[in-house]
Structure formats: C-alpha cells, structure tokens
Enzyme design. Structure first.
Site, mmCIF file in Angstrom:
data_model
loop_
_atom_site.group_PDB
_atom_site.id
_atom_site.type_symbol
_atom_site.label_atom_id
_atom_site.label_comp_id
_atom_site.label_asym_id
_atom_site.label_seq_id
_atom_site.Cartn_x
_atom_site.Cartn_y
_atom_site.Cartn_z
ATOM 1 N N ASP B 11 0.852 -1.180 -0.118
ATOM 2 C CA ASP B 11 0.028 -0.025 0.017
ATOM 3 C C ASP B 11 0.904 1.236 0.009
ATOM 4 O O ASP B 11 1.827 1.226 0.767
ATOM 5 C CB ASP B 11 -0.816 -0.032 1.363
ATOM 6 C CG ASP B 11 -2.046 -1.014 1.011
ATOM 7 O OD1 ASP B 11 -2.189 -1.513 0.096
ATOM 8 O OD2 ASP B 11 -2.650 -1.334 2.144
ATOM 9 N N ASP B 130 -14.013 -5.411 -5.624
ATOM 10 C CA ASP B 130 -14.206 -5.553 -4.236
ATOM 11 C C ASP B 130 -15.700 -6.091 -4.057
ATOM 12 O O ASP B 130 -16.473 -5.312 -4.368
ATOM 13 C CB ASP B 130 -14.246 -4.279 -3.583
ATOM 14 C CG ASP B 130 -12.945 -3.764 -3.709
ATOM 15 O OD1 ASP B 130 -11.791 -4.457 -3.788
ATOM 16 O OD2 ASP B 130 -12.368 -2.257 -3.324
#
Lengths: 204, 251
Positions: B11, B130
């Site tokens: 990330d 997602d």
C-alpha cells in the site's frame, strides 16, 4: 551496441533497463540505418500480432529485419518478437508474419483447467538442441520463466525447438537456429534466471 | 507446469509504503523500491502497488515509483488505485509497469476496459473487484469499498472478461483485514465463471488459508499484505509449505 527495435507498439523500457543493468550499450532504433550499425538486435513485444506486423511494415522494417538476420548478426525475439518470425498467425483473423520460420501461431483453447492468457511462471524444458544453445549456458533445465500470452508458435521443423513448456499442451517456448533466438517468455521479467539469459545474449 | 503465484501487495500513500516491511536492514522502510527489492530477493512471483493517496499528485508519484521499480527489479508488477483514463494507463505502462489494475472507473465506465485492452492488450488490464456478501451472492463495491455499485460480482466479473480484462483481482470485503481466511466460496464461484486468471485477496492469516484458496478456491494466485509486511510469514515459507502439500510453486 545492441539495438532494441521500436515498431511503435510495445513497452521497450523493461528490456532496455534489464540490458543496461547488465552493462550493455543499448539503443532504441526504428530505422534501417541505425539498426545496421548495431552488433545485435532485440525485438521485444506485447500486444496483438496484427498491430505488431502493421507497425513493422509501416516503418518498412520487415525487409530490414530479414536482411539483418540474413547478415548473421544475433537476433533475439521476445514474445511477439518470436511469433512474427513465423509464416502466419491465427490472431485477429489470419495474418502474415515475416516468414523466416515455417509454421503457424495458434491460440490456447480455454477449458476447465486452463485459463487464457497463460499468465505466470512456468518451466522451460530443454529440447534436443537446447543443451547446446548459447542462451541456455549456465541455466538449469526446467527453470521457471515468466509468461504472458494467449498464442504460441508451432514450428514445422521440430529441429529448431530449443525449449518447450507444458500448459495443457506442450508448446514451443524457445527456438534457436544459427543466429536467431526466440523466446515466448519474458527474460526481462524473470528475475535472476532471465537476467542470466540476457547476459548470455550479450556475451555471444 | 504453471506455478500458482504468491503476490505481496504494497500500500502506497503519497509515494511512501505504509505498513512497510519490517526489516532490520532496510535503510528506508517507507521506500517502495527498497520494499520491492526485498520481495524480489525472496522470489515473490509478482508485486502489486496499491496507491491509497487521495490527492491529485498521485499520478506523477506512481509513475515515478513505476520507473524506479523497473530499474531495480526484473519481475512483473502491477499498479492500481485511482486509475481513471486510458492516458493514465499508457503513462504507467510506459514507465515500466506490466499491468494496471482498475476498479471504480471500470464500473463507472466499462468501455475503459475495452479501450485500454484494445490499445495495450488484455494481458496488462487487471480489473479489481471488491465484493461483499449479500443474500444469494456478492455485491460489487467501489470507491475503496465505500459505495455499493448495485452489481452482482459474478455478473460483473463475466462482463469485465467480455470487455477484455486479462485478469481479475478479487477482494472479499467481508474477510479483508480479518485474517480469518479468504472467502473460498466467492473465489471459487468467480474463478469457475471466467476463463481468465483470478487473484484472490482479503483475509489471509495463515499458510493453510493460502493453500485453501489455491486448491478449493481455484484461485490462480494469492495476494496478501499484512502477513508479509509484518514478517509473520515469509514468501519462502509459503512456497515450501505449498510445495510439500503438492501445489505447484516456483521455489
């Protein structure tokens, strides 16, 4: 100097960076004059067969590449750079290649166990001529290389097959004939073993 | 034989790795390239950089990271997070990344998948989904999991494939961050309904979880962030474990 042939399509930077990392003098070329000044040439490539051939023909590079290869200088075709050496491809209709090798470019057939594109790390199994191939010096049989493709070459002359890989079918993943080397996988993305292969090409 | 892939996810926020690898020898634990070098050495099969920056500066930052990563590691890597246009994709690919992952913009404008696949090839277009459980299936969420898209995950995966996606990066929102294991049912359902590779994500907490998702879950690759960042498990351990249980991996 090693020429990386630019035909207006693929991402050439990965190959350029890898060769530079290995200490080679590299130049990106898109015309006959510069190409002919080089000692060796690499044709990298992702993308579609038709677009690649169009990019090559629009720049008048088809004939130039054939003459270059005929001159005996080492040529390395990566992925699409391998496929365009053949007579024709089934990708996007039937399209003509450069035709230095007899044979066709075929598509993997998707089935339950087989995802297409063939994407990821798979093994290169040396074939008869493979163990003598200068590009494979110091590389172990069945080493893993990184592949991303939906089409593969099927040479008419099995004698040119230096390496094969199993993905549902056993397909040709490396060819070698005199000064012509072609790989379906991406040595520039295959970590140390890939860099070793590129180093072998530099050292030819 | 094609190996199952193990993919660490990094990330990135404002150009820095958050939840960076806890290595003693890293000069700069927040530097994306230093992190990439560690994973390269450990023989990770690919890397994913996920940009979680909310500012307008992100594009330039990610291009810079792609450029520097490509100079240092010679393995495939993907960049995702906030990619909205064909030009973004072009710039990232030119900077040296191999694939880009699109999520919210692909839902908003599915033609983006087609346009970019036609132009750059399907192999470099990853559609990230997602998904969250609801009655009788899973719903797609966008904007980092905040907005329900009103789409069924299975249907969306099939549409993404038909538009030219080369791969699906599938995250279970129910499992993400829980370490309770991947959502096996979700992963298997999606993997069986498309013929492109599926990367499973969300919920990895143990070696067993990775084994499950690659076998029962029929995933082609397993992605994890925390367990690798915090050195709970190394890539090497994962691969040895999988190999001992008969899963084809590159060791």
């Amino acid at each position: 100097m090693i020429a990386i042939i630019d035909y207006g399509m693929g991402n050439l930077r990965s190959v350029e960076k890898a060769l530079e990392k290995l200490g080679a003098d590299v130049e990106i070329v898109s015309d006959a004059e510069r190409l002919n000044l080089s000692d060796k040439a690499v044709l990298p490539g992702v993308g579609a067969f038709k677009d690649t051939m169009r990019g090559i023909e629009e720049r008048g590079l088809g004939k130039v590449i054939r003459e270059y290869i005929d001159s005996g200088k080492p040529y390395l075709g990566i992925c699409m750079g391998l496929q365009i050496l053949f007579d024709e491809s089934a990708e996007g209709g039937l399209n003509k290649g450069i035709g230095l090798f007899k044979g066709k470019v075929k598509r993997f057939k998707p089935c339950d166990r087989l995802k297409v594109p063939h994407m990821g790390w798979n093994q290169l199994k040396f074939q008869k001529s493979g163990s003598l191939c200068p590009l494979l010096k110091g590389i172990k049989d069945e080493s893993y290389f990184y592949f991303v493709h939906s089409y593969y070459v099927a040479p008419a002359d099995r004698g040119v097959i230096a390496g094969a890989t199993n993905y549902g079918v056993e397909f040709t993943s490396m060819i070698w004939r005199e000064n012509i080397y072609g790989v379906q996988f991406h040595p520039e993305k295959s970590q140390n073993v890939g860099l070793k292969m590129l180093k072998n090409f530099i050292d030819i | 034989m094609l190996a199952k892939r193990i993919i660490p996810c990094l990330d990135v926020k404002e150009g820095r790795v958050v939840k960076g690898v806890n290595f003693v020898n890293l000069k700069d634990a927040g530097d994306p390239v230093e992190n990439a070098l560690v994973y390269d050495k450990e023989k990770a099969d690919e890397l994913v950089f996920l940009d979680i920056t909310a500012s307008h500066e992100k594009r330039r930052t990610m291009i810079n990271i792609a450029n520097r990563t490509g100079e240092s590691v010679f393995m495939p890597f993907t960049v995702g997070g906030g990619i909205g246009a064909v030009e973004d994709i072009r710039d990232l690919l030119n900077a040296g990344c191999d694939k880009v992952s699109i999520n919210t913009q692909a839902v908003k404008n599915p033609l983006l998948i087609k346009e970019s696949a036609d132009r750059f090839g399907s192999q470099c277009i990853v559609v990230a989904i997602d998904a969250k459980r609801r009655d009788g299936g899973w719903e797609v969420y966008t904007h980092g999991g905040r907005t329900p898209a009103g789409l069924d995950a299975l249907e969306w995966a099939k549409e993404a494939e038909s538009k030219g996606a080369g791969e699906i990066l599938l995250t279970s929102m129910d499992r993400d961050g829980t370490k309770a294991g991947y959502d096996i049912e979700l992963t298997r359902s999606i993997s069986e309904s498309v013929s492109i590779p599926v990367i499973a994500s969300g919920g990895c907490g143990s070696l067993e979880h990775i084994y499950q998702v690659l076998t029962e879950g029929k995933a082609d690759a397993a992605l994890a962030a925390s367990i690798f960042h915090y050195r709970e498990i190394s890539i090497k351990e994962v691969k040895e474990y999988l190999r001992n249980r008969g899963v084809p991996v590159r060791v």
